[in-house]
Each structure stands twice: as structure tokens, then as C-alpha cells.
Design an enzyme around this catalytic site. Structure first.
Site, PDB file in Angstrom:
ATOM      1  N   CYS A 277       0.821  -1.216   0.000  1.00 52.35           N
ATOM      2  CA  CYS A 277       0.000   0.000   0.000  1.00 52.35           C
ATOM      3  C   CYS A 277       0.852   1.263   0.000  1.00 52.35           C
ATOM      4  CB  CYS A 277      -0.926   0.031   1.211  1.00 52.35           C
ATOM      5  SG  CYS A 277      -1.636  -1.570   1.620  1.00 52.35           S
TER       6      CYS A 277
ATOM      7  N   CYS B  33       1.629   3.582  -3.120  1.00 47.75           N
ATOM      8  CA  CYS B  33       0.657   4.576  -3.620  1.00 47.75           C
ATOM      9  C   CYS B  33       0.232   5.565  -2.533  1.00 47.75           C
ATOM     10  CB  CYS B  33      -0.591   3.874  -4.152  1.00 47.75           C
ATOM     11  SG  CYS B  33      -0.290   2.986  -5.672  1.00 47.75           S
ATOM     12  N   HIS B  34       0.094   5.062  -1.307  1.00 46.31           N
ATOM     13  CA  HIS B  34      -0.474   5.931  -0.261  1.00 46.31           C
ATOM     14  C   HIS B  34       0.593   6.583   0.620  1.00 46.31           C
ATOM     15  CE1 HIS B  34      -4.567   4.695  -1.206  1.00 46.31           C
ATOM     16  NE2 HIS B  34      -4.099   3.469  -1.332  1.00 46.31           N
TER      17      HIS B  34
ATOM     18  N   MET C 277      -7.682   2.090  -7.896  1.00 42.59           N
ATOM     19  CA  MET C 277      -7.093   1.171  -6.914  1.00 42.59           C
ATOM     20  C   MET C 277      -7.524  -0.254  -7.263  1.00 42.59           C
ATOM     21  SD  MET C 277      -7.050   1.070  -2.867  1.00 42.59           S
ATOM     22  CE  MET C 277      -7.444  -0.419  -1.953  1.00 42.59           C
TER      23      MET C 277
ATOM     24  N   HIS D 216       6.206  10.481 -11.550  1.00 42.95           N
ATOM     25  CA  HIS D 216       6.262   9.025 -11.395  1.00 42.95           C
ATOM     26  C   HIS D 216       7.225   8.401 -12.403  1.00 42.95           C
ATOM     27  CE1 HIS D 216       4.691   5.373  -9.623  1.00 42.95           C
ATOM     28  NE2 HIS D 216       4.569   4.867 -10.841  1.00 42.95           N
TER      29      HIS D 216
ATOM     30  N   HIS E 168       0.495   6.921 -17.547  1.00 42.23           N
ATOM     31  CA  HIS E 168       1.480   5.971 -16.993  1.00 42.23           C
ATOM     32  C   HIS E 168       2.292   5.445 -18.167  1.00 42.23           C
ATOM     33  CE1 HIS E 168       3.283   2.483 -15.064  1.00 42.23           C
ATOM     34  NE2 HIS E 168       2.903   2.974 -13.893  1.00 42.23           N
TER      35      HIS E 168
END
Ligand code: DHE
Length: 537
Positions: free
Chosen positions: A46, A49-50, A87, A331, A373
């Protein structure tokens, strides 16, 4: 009496701390064992991303002020089923959590976040191992294989890297690596493979040895995603295979290493202020890194602050860094065909940032669609608009083509000149080759099963025609494409516990081979020596 008061105060403090801990656990109803497991799962699946500190990045913040309002039932459902915002459904779709595990994670994210420890030079040095010293390594390839056409394949869940001979399709070697390796790069000469695990463990593999061997390793941090080498040749080849750099998520930093031994040489923190609101950020993670071919320089992208760093490695004692303000949530990205411009997704802002590495400044920022992406992206010549860079999107079933030639096509430069429909959203990677007329796009994270088991293939010469959609598997997901050295074969992974690699004849779009082997556990990224070393994509 003095002693009595100190003991008394320490006891009160301990009771308060224990009380808070107990209250948190009681509230969250997790046993110590469950808490430990959820904590590990959070950092493994997790945190990417978080955020390690749960302050949010690609995914929203998961601090108790936000999560408590949602409650265990709703959070567990989100974890299990995923969201339309991108998600993955970790239970329903990906299949790694039971409903009970999703519920434990839901409880965990309502508790106060714990920061992992720092990792200083002393800690890094303690992990550094040379397995084969430089003077014990060969000075020429010791086998007859065409090593420039090797493919290094990430065997994600096995914590290993497979080396496959691109000519014979044999698995030549399987090397241990860090946990769930994320990306691979080669040295300038191509003989060395650099790997980086999510756990921050970097390894160096010598492709000239027979048998191929891992010659050094080091752990540069607690979480990492990127690595690259010194690709600038220099006047006398001074930088060839000389240095490497790892981008850490935690501690937020980059670490410069000796390219031949992985000896850690320098740590540079990326903690600083967001480029726009100038707020201090405790966790600005290093996302993608690419090495310039025209200067002794790495392009290092810092996610949360939106700063692109051009790090000049010609004198690391007196490090010169150009800091370019761009956009937040940087990213993944890659070079344009000329290798002067670097294009990187600011994915949560739906934009691509373009950096001019010759002028050392921001060239443009362009909105492309919902969550671009690109992986490293794809470069080709659009018959109508000239040279373009292509990116798929996580949040929509489309590929955007951005003009990249400001000299000959100034009217198209840094604009979306076309949008191509693909078979699904959840797109992660895209690929073509200068010798190919095809553009391949995956839709790995699409919820739609047909889409995540297919690829979309466009004919570059006729982009107005409908693409071909090739359904490739009845299990797992299709992920990541790579060409062979000659640019006439396209390799693609079936990402599953027992995975496969499909080899296509790129001209006819017919299957040439399927590489099946019990060692191909969850194959994800594949990196051809020649193409990766020369940044051909
Ligand atoms: Fe990746 C590239 C980060 C999830 C497979 N991934 C990258 C890069 C970054 C990144 C910063 C660019 C590296 C570079 O070029 O220097 N990835 C992250 C995450 O933070 C995220 C969202 C969550 C996480 O916890 O890691 C994430 N990535 C995934 C996956 O789930 C994938 C599909 C499989 C896996 O490994 O878990 C995945 N990412 C890849 C691959 C690349 C990559 C194969 C390199 C592609 C290339 O062609 O260069």
C-alpha cells in the site's frame, strides 16, 4: 527523594504511552500478531501509492482523520473490491487478500501511522557485500552467447531475476535479488545488470561471467523503486561503468554507488518543500531516474515536491544539482527519440512534464488524460504530426501522442496531437522499436478481464485504422512489452503465479514461442540488454 520523583514521572509517562497503545489496539481490535502482519502488508503493497507515512501520493492519504470517518466495513470493502479511481481490488481482482485480511488492513489504517526507521551510511555499509572482486572478473565475455540480446526478467514474487538468451529463448541463469524487484538497468558497457528491490536491496550481475554471477549487493534504504548507471561516456570513457544511483522511497533520498562494486559513496536527502505551496514535506520519494547520454548527469524525479533534479555526477564531493520546478506526483517516464528531452508523468495531475536536459530547464507541461502511466513511453514518427512520444493512461482507455520535435514541427511540439482508443483503461506500459511499424499497449490494471488479458496493437503507418486487439491468456494479467535487439520480436509477460513469456513475430503479429518454465514465477518487467542500454523505446 529526587530519585523517587524521577521513577514516579517515568512510570506515569510509561503508563500514558501504554495506555495510548492499548487504546489504539482496543479501538482497532488487532492482536499483536495481526498488527505486525498488517504493518508488513502496508509497507509491501500500500505504501507505494499511499505513502510510507500514509500522507497520500498516487492514492489518497490514509491518516486516521480521513479513515476513521469511513469505518472498518467500508474501508475493507474498498481494499477487497478496489475503486473506479484506479485502486486494484486486492481481494476480488488481484486475489492476494481474503475478506478477513482486508478487514485487518482496514483496522490498521485507522491507527496512527508509524514511521519506519532512518537508514544512515553506517546501516548501508553494514549490508554491502562484494561476492566477486573486480580483479577476479573476466576482461572479456567467457561464453559464446549473444549477451547483447539477453533479456533480464523480473520474477517478482520469487525475489529473483531470470536471464533469458534472446536468440535461443533458454533461461541461462536465475539470480537472487531484493524483494519484488521493481526495475532493471544496465551499465554503459552493457555487461553489468543493476537490479533494485522494493526493499532497497540493489544487486550487480556480471553477464560476461560463465556462469553468470551476482558480483555485489547493498541495501541503500528501506524502500526503493529506481536505479541507473553512469551512461555518459566522457572524453576518455571516464564514466563508463563507473557509478550507479538508487532512488529511495524511504528514507526519501538518493544514494550514489561505485558502479563496479556498489560501495555506497554518498546519500542525498530529498526532504524539502513542495514546488508550489512551499510546504515542508517529510517524505518526498524518488520516483524514476534516467541517465543522460550527453552529460554526466542523472535526471532524478522527486514525487511529492514536484522537483526534477539534474544531478551532475562528475564531482560527487562537490555535487552540482539543477532543481527544476515542474508538477507534483512525478512518477515514471523516458527520453524522446533525440534523448535531449525527458518526459515524465505527474500522474495525479493528469499531465506529462517535459524537461530539456540540454538547456537544463522545464520545456513544457501538457495535460494528456486521466493518470498517464508511460513506463518509459514509446517514440515513433506519426505520418501526419512528425516525431511523437506516446503514453497510456491508468484512468482512461486511451493513448496520448505528444509532439516532440520543436525544431521541425514547432506547431505540434508539446501538444497532444492525437488520442488513440485502446481496449481498456488500467494501461501501464507501451512499446515500439525504430524498426517496427507496431505500437503495443497493455491494460494490465483494467477491471475488465478481457482487457487485462489482451493487448492493443496499432499500425503506426495507419493510425486512423482500427487497432488489433489480441487476447493472449485465460489466466493472470498481461503486462510489459520489450523488443529483442533486432527489433523484429516483441516479448510480453503473462503475470501469474506460474507465468509465461510470449514471443511475437512483430511483422506478422503471430506467436513465435511461449517460454514456459516452473522458474517463471510472476514475470513482470523484461529488459533487453541492447535496447535498455541505448534507451531504445
Ligand atoms: Fe512500478 C516502473 C513505482 C506498482 C511494475 N514503478 C516504475 C517506476 C516507478 C514505479 C517510480 C519508474 C522507475 C524508473 O524508471 O526509474 N510502481 C511504482 C509504485 O509506487 C507503485 C504504484 C506501487 C508500489 O507499491 O510499487 C508501482 N509497478 C507497480 C506494479 O504493481 C507493477 C505492475 C508490478 C510490480 O512490480 O509490482 C509495476 N514499475 C513496474 C515495472 C517498471 C516500473 C515493470 C519498469 C518499466 C520499464 O519499462 O521501465
Amino acid at each position: 527523594m529526587k530519585r523517587f520523583w524521577s521513577v514516579f514521572l517515568i512510570s506515569i509517562f510509561a503508563l500514558v504511552v501504554m495506555g495510548i497503545g492499548a487504546a489504539q489496539k482496543a479501538e482497532a481490535q488487532l492482536t499483536d500478531e495481526e498488527y505486525k502482519k498488517a504493518n508488513t502488508e502496508y509497507f509491501n503493497r500500500c505504501g507505494g501509492c499511499h505513502g510510507t507515512l500514509r500522507k497520500g501520493a498516487t492514492g489518497p492519504a490514509l491518516t486516521p482523520d480521513k479513515t476513521k470517518a469511513k469505518g472498518t466495513e467500508l474501508l475493507a470493502k474498498i481494499i477487497f473490491d478496489g475503486t473506479p479511481g484506479g485502486m486494484p481490488g486486492w481481494g476480488a481482482a488481484v486475489g492476494v487478500y481474503t475478506k478477513e485480511q482486508a478487514e485487518q488492513l482496514a483496522k490498521y489504517i485507522q491507527m496512527e501511522p508509524v514511521a519506519p526507521p532512518e537508514f544512515n551510511m553506517k546501516d548501508i555499509k553494514a549490508t554491502w557485500k562484494i561476492h566477486v572482486p573486480v580483479d577476479k572478473r573476466p576482461t572479456k565475455p567467457m561464453h559464446k552467447r549473444n549477451w547483447e540480446n539477453f533479456f533480464a526478467v523480473i520474477l517478482r514474487d520469487a525475489g529473483k531475476i531470470g536471464i533469458i538468451d534472446g536468440d535461443t529463448k533458454e533461461i541461462v541463469s536465475v539470480q537472487d535479488s531484493g524483494f519484488a524487484v521493481h526495475t532493471l538497468r544496465y551499465s554503459k558497457s552493457g555487461r553489468y545488470l543493476y537490479t533494485i528491490g522494493r526493499d532497497g536491496k540493489a544487486t550487480l550481475v556480471d553477464l560476461w561471467m560463465d556462469p553468470i554471477q551476482t558480483v555485489a549487493e547493498v541495501k541503500t534504504g528501506i524502500e526503493a523503486r529506481s536505479i541507473d548507471s553512469s551512461k555518459y561516456e566522457g572524453r576518455k570513457g571516464d564514466f563508463v561503468d563507473k557509478l550507479a544511483v538508487v532512488g529511495n522511497y524511504w528514507p526519501p533520498s538518493y544514494v550514489i554507488l561505485n558502479g563496479l562494486t556498489l560501495e555506497p559513496l554518498k546519500i542525498v536527502s530529498t526532504r524539502s518543500y513542495t514546488y508550489d505551496t512551499k510546504e515542508y514535506h517529510p517524505e518526498p520519494r524518488v520516483a524514476s531516474i534516467v541517465a543522460s547520454h550527453i552529460d554526466p548527469e542523472w535526471v532524478i524525479n522527486v514525487k511529492e515536491t514536484g522537483l526534477v533534479l539534474l544531478v551532475d555526477y562528475s564531482d560527487i564531493k562537490n555535487l552540482k544539482v539543477t532543481t527544476i520546478e515542474s508538477e507534483r506526483f512525478l512518477h515514471d517516464g523516458g527520453w524522446d527519440a533525440s534523448k535531449r528531452y525527458f518526459l515524465v508523468a505527474a500522474n495525479m495531475r493528469d499531465k506529462l512534464v517535459i524537461v530539456d536536459t540540454k538547456e537544463k530547464k522545464l520545456a513544457a507541461i501538457v495535460e494528456t488524460g486521466v493518470k498517464p502511466h508511460p513506463g518509459r513511453g514509446a517514440n515513433f514518427k506519426d505520418p501526419k504530426y512528425g516525431p511523437v512520444y506516446a503514453t497510456p493512461h491508468l484512468g482512461e482507455a486511451a493513448v496520448a501522442l505528444v509532439g516532440t520535435d520543436p525544431d521541425r514541427y514547432p506547431e505540434n511540439a508539446w501538444k497532444v496531437v492525437r488520442k488513440l482508443k485502446v481496449a481498456g483503461d488500467g494501461g501501464l506500459f507501451i512499446k515500439t522499436h525504430p524498426k517496427s511499424k507496431h505500437l503495443w499497449v497493455d491494460h494490465t490494471l483494467s477491471k475488465n478481464q478481457d482487457a487485462h488479458r489482451s493487448v492493443t496493437v496499432y499500425d503506426i503507418k495507419n493510425l486512423d485504422a482500427a487497432p488489433k486487439i489480441l487476447k493472449l491468456t485465460d489466466r493472470g494479467r498481461i503486462v510489459h512489452m520489450e523488443y529483442n535487439k533486432d527489433g523484429d520480436e516483441l516479448w510480453i509477460s503473462i503475470w501469474d503465479k506460474q507465468g509465461e513469456i510470449i514471443v511475437f513475430d512483430d511483422k506478422t503479429l503471430t506467436e513465435k514461442a511461449r517460454i514456459k518454465d516452473p522458474r517463471l514465477v510472476t514475470p513482470t518487467g523484461k529488459f533487453n540488454v541492447y535496447n535498455t542500454r541505448h534507451d531504445i523505446y
